[in-house]
Design an enzyme around this catalytic site. Structure first.
Site, PDB file in Angstrom:
ATOM      1  N   ARG A  64      -4.504  15.400  -5.948  1.00  0.00           N
ATOM      2  CA  ARG A  64      -5.637  14.788  -5.249  1.00  0.00           C
ATOM      3  C   ARG A  64      -6.650  15.904  -5.102  1.00  0.00           C
ATOM      4  O   ARG A  64      -6.424  16.885  -4.409  1.00  0.00           O
ATOM      5  CB  ARG A  64      -5.201  14.230  -3.891  1.00  0.00           C
ATOM      6  CG  ARG A  64      -6.356  13.787  -2.977  1.00  0.00           C
ATOM      7  CD  ARG A  64      -7.186  12.663  -3.578  1.00  0.00           C
ATOM      8  NE  ARG A  64      -8.199  12.191  -2.628  1.00  0.00           N
ATOM      9  CZ  ARG A  64      -9.462  12.605  -2.586  1.00  0.00           C
ATOM     10  NH1 ARG A  64      -9.888  13.537  -3.448  1.00  0.00           N
ATOM     11  NH2 ARG A  64     -10.293  12.116  -1.702  1.00  0.00           N
TER      12      ARG A  64
ATOM     13  N   HIS B 111     -14.029  15.555   4.233  1.00  0.00           N
ATOM     14  CA  HIS B 111     -14.642  14.309   4.704  1.00  0.00           C
ATOM     15  C   HIS B 111     -14.949  14.384   6.188  1.00  0.00           C
ATOM     16  O   HIS B 111     -14.589  15.357   6.861  1.00  0.00           O
ATOM     17  CB  HIS B 111     -13.777  13.093   4.372  1.00  0.00           C
ATOM     18  CG  HIS B 111     -12.302  13.355   4.438  1.00  0.00           C
ATOM     19  ND1 HIS B 111     -11.635  13.554   5.608  1.00  0.00           N
ATOM     20  CD2 HIS B 111     -11.377  13.474   3.441  1.00  0.00           C
ATOM     21  CE1 HIS B 111     -10.351  13.765   5.349  1.00  0.00           C
ATOM     22  NE2 HIS B 111     -10.162  13.738   4.042  1.00  0.00           N
TER      23      HIS B 111
ATOM     24  N   GLU C 297      -7.933  13.746   9.230  1.00  0.00           N
ATOM     25  CA  GLU C 297      -6.913  13.102   8.387  1.00  0.00           C
ATOM     26  C   GLU C 297      -5.524  13.439   8.896  1.00  0.00           C
ATOM     27  O   GLU C 297      -5.157  14.601   8.995  1.00  0.00           O
ATOM     28  CB  GLU C 297      -7.066  13.560   6.936  1.00  0.00           C
ATOM     29  CG  GLU C 297      -5.943  13.087   6.012  1.00  0.00           C
ATOM     30  CD  GLU C 297      -6.133  13.562   4.569  1.00  0.00           C
ATOM     31  OE1 GLU C 297      -7.290  13.580   4.102  1.00  0.00           O
ATOM     32  OE2 GLU C 297      -5.129  13.927   3.925  1.00  0.00           O
TER      33      GLU C 297
ATOM     34  N   HIS D 193      -9.458  20.426   1.594  1.00  0.00           N
ATOM     35  CA  HIS D 193      -8.020  20.380   1.315  1.00  0.00           C
ATOM     36  C   HIS D 193      -7.737  19.703  -0.016  1.00  0.00           C
ATOM     37  O   HIS D 193      -8.614  19.077  -0.618  1.00  0.00           O
ATOM     38  CB  HIS D 193      -7.287  19.672   2.450  1.00  0.00           C
ATOM     39  CG  HIS D 193      -7.825  18.305   2.766  1.00  0.00           C
ATOM     40  ND1 HIS D 193      -8.906  18.122   3.601  1.00  0.00           N
ATOM     41  CD2 HIS D 193      -7.463  17.073   2.356  1.00  0.00           C
ATOM     42  CE1 HIS D 193      -9.169  16.830   3.699  1.00  0.00           C
ATOM     43  NE2 HIS D 193      -8.307  16.156   2.943  1.00  0.00           N
TER      44      HIS D 193
END
Ligand code: MN
Ligand code: MN
Length: 415
Positions: free
Chosen positions: A123, A128, A132, A171
């Site tokens: 990923r 963002h 998370e 990340h």
């Protein structure tokens, strides 16, 4: 007639001492309280038949929608959804699917993502706006994070392990061999989409080459092979040993405050013959400042007792087995929902609910709260910590019987 309807009629019959006719059932009664009465037991076989178009596969999954218990009343928002009805975005290396507020309007606090990365699947490096929270449900993956203080952090995680990546901290995730990983992501913003994140490749491709050259102090040609479209998920080569990766980023590759946490290595807050509850919030998983979570295992036939949560909506990810939940609100309003693996549910803050394991195997459900700590009010705990005379006058129950009600704060009752 399904098992639940049959059981309800039996219960009703027991009260009257004999089977009730449909006519006799048309009055408010224990287990059938409404005026006018609601539920199949108040109707006739001809009237409850459903001759129109059918989708038997869907109907089978959701029996409480086909025939709600007669105790259900009024209208509620749709509190059921499922990853099973969301399209997957599949790329080389893995896939993702999501339930945001767009797909599930009842989920106002968080959005959820179900993601799979095959061995070596990456990923892409990104960041963002939302925090998370993650939990591994299958296999193993490597987490790579740069924290708010500029410290690199690399950790490998497996089943039952959590992570918390603060908003804005960049990340990446990568599936490890031999089976890769599947995990659930929860964003503490119901609008956050997994398909709308700030991606490394997007930024590099959309910055003038001479600016890149000046920024990194290298020739423009350095960037001539960059991808022109984002990668999001792509097939990478499997990474080497964790210690080598940590050494490669300097300073030991570890945060001062761990951003990963092993939930199933903690002592359960509840464990008896009826089930187990693990809890992780900011008291034990310090990094998780905005998400509290409980992993609940409920044995066949056992009941997660009537309760509510005063500080946040409950967002549910149903992992194993099958269960039934009724949600209660002022009005009165009460609606019953059935859940299976991959389904998602919401219980708005302060609304009463129970969960019954309706299957023959263990039921496992993960419950998430956008809150720094887990809070619960248990109905039985409340009623046993209220003067018995006061409760007895409300419910017409002998105080000696009230004294037998469970007195603990969080409960699972046996079948
Ligand atoms: Mn992310
Ligand atoms: Mn709950």
């Amino acid at each position: 007639m399904d098992d639940f309807s049959r059981r309800a009629i039996l219960a009703l019959s027991a009260v009257g001492g004999a089977a009730l006719s449909f006519e006799e059932a048309r009055a408010a009664a224990f287990g059938n309280p409404d005026e006018p009465p609601q539920g199949a037991i108040n109707s006739s076989p001809a009237a409850i038949s459903d001759p129109g178009p059918q989708n038997p596969a869907l109907a089978r999954e959701l029996p409480a929608f086909q025939s709600p218990p007669p105790t259900d009343v009024g209208t509620m928002p749709m509190l059921w959804s499922s990853f099973n009805i969301m399209p997957k975005r599949i790329q080389a290396g893995g896939w993702g699917r999501q339930v945001t507020i767009t797909e599930f309007p009842a989920s106002k606090d968080v959005s959820g993502v179900d993601m799979r990365l095959g061995p070596g699947g990456i990923r892409e490096l990104h960041w963002h706006l939302a925090n998370e929270w993650g939990i591994v449900t299958k296999g193993r993956c490597r987490t790579t994070l740069l924290d708010q203080n500029g410290n690199a952090n690399i950790q490998d995680v497996g089943p039952g392990d959590l992570w918390f990546f603060p908003a804005g901290c960049p990340h990446a995730l990568q599936g490890l061999g031999p089976e890769g990983a599947e995990f659930l992501l929860v964003f503490d913003d119901a609008h956050q989409s997994e398909f709308s994140t700030l991606l490394l490749t997007d930024w590099i491709a959309h910055t003038p080459p001479e600016i890149l050259a000046q920024n990194f102090g290298v020739p423009v040609e350095t960037f001539k092979n960059i991808p022109l479209h984002d990668l999001w998920i792509f097939q990478g080569k499997e990474p080497g040993p964790l210690a080598a990766a940590q050494a490669a980023v300097g300073a030991g590759g570890k945060a001062q405050q761990p951003f990963t946490f092993s939930l199933t290595a903690t002592t359960p807050v509840k464990q008896n013959e009826s089930g187990t509850i693990y809890l992780a919030d900011s008291h034990n998983f310090k990094a998780s400042t905005t998400i509290a979570a409980a992993l609940e295992t409920i044995k066949p036939g056992a009941l997660r007792r009537l309760h509510w949560h005063p500080n946040a909506d409950e967002w549910q990810y149903w992992i194993k087995g099958q269960g039934r939940m009724t949600v209660f609100d002022a009005g009165p309003r009460a609606t019953t929902f059935d859940f299976r693996p991959g389904d998602v549910g919401v219980v708005p803050r302060n609304q009463g609910h129970y969960i019954l394991n309706t299957g023959t195997e263990d039921l496992q459900v993960l419950v998430i709260f956008k809150a720094p700590e887990y809070q619960e009010v248990d109905l039985s705990n409340w009623l046993t910590h209220t003067p018995p005379d006061l409760v007895a006058q409300h419910l017409n129950i002998d105080p000696a019987v009230l004294a037998r009600f469970p007195k603990d704060k969080v409960g699972i009752q046996p079948a």
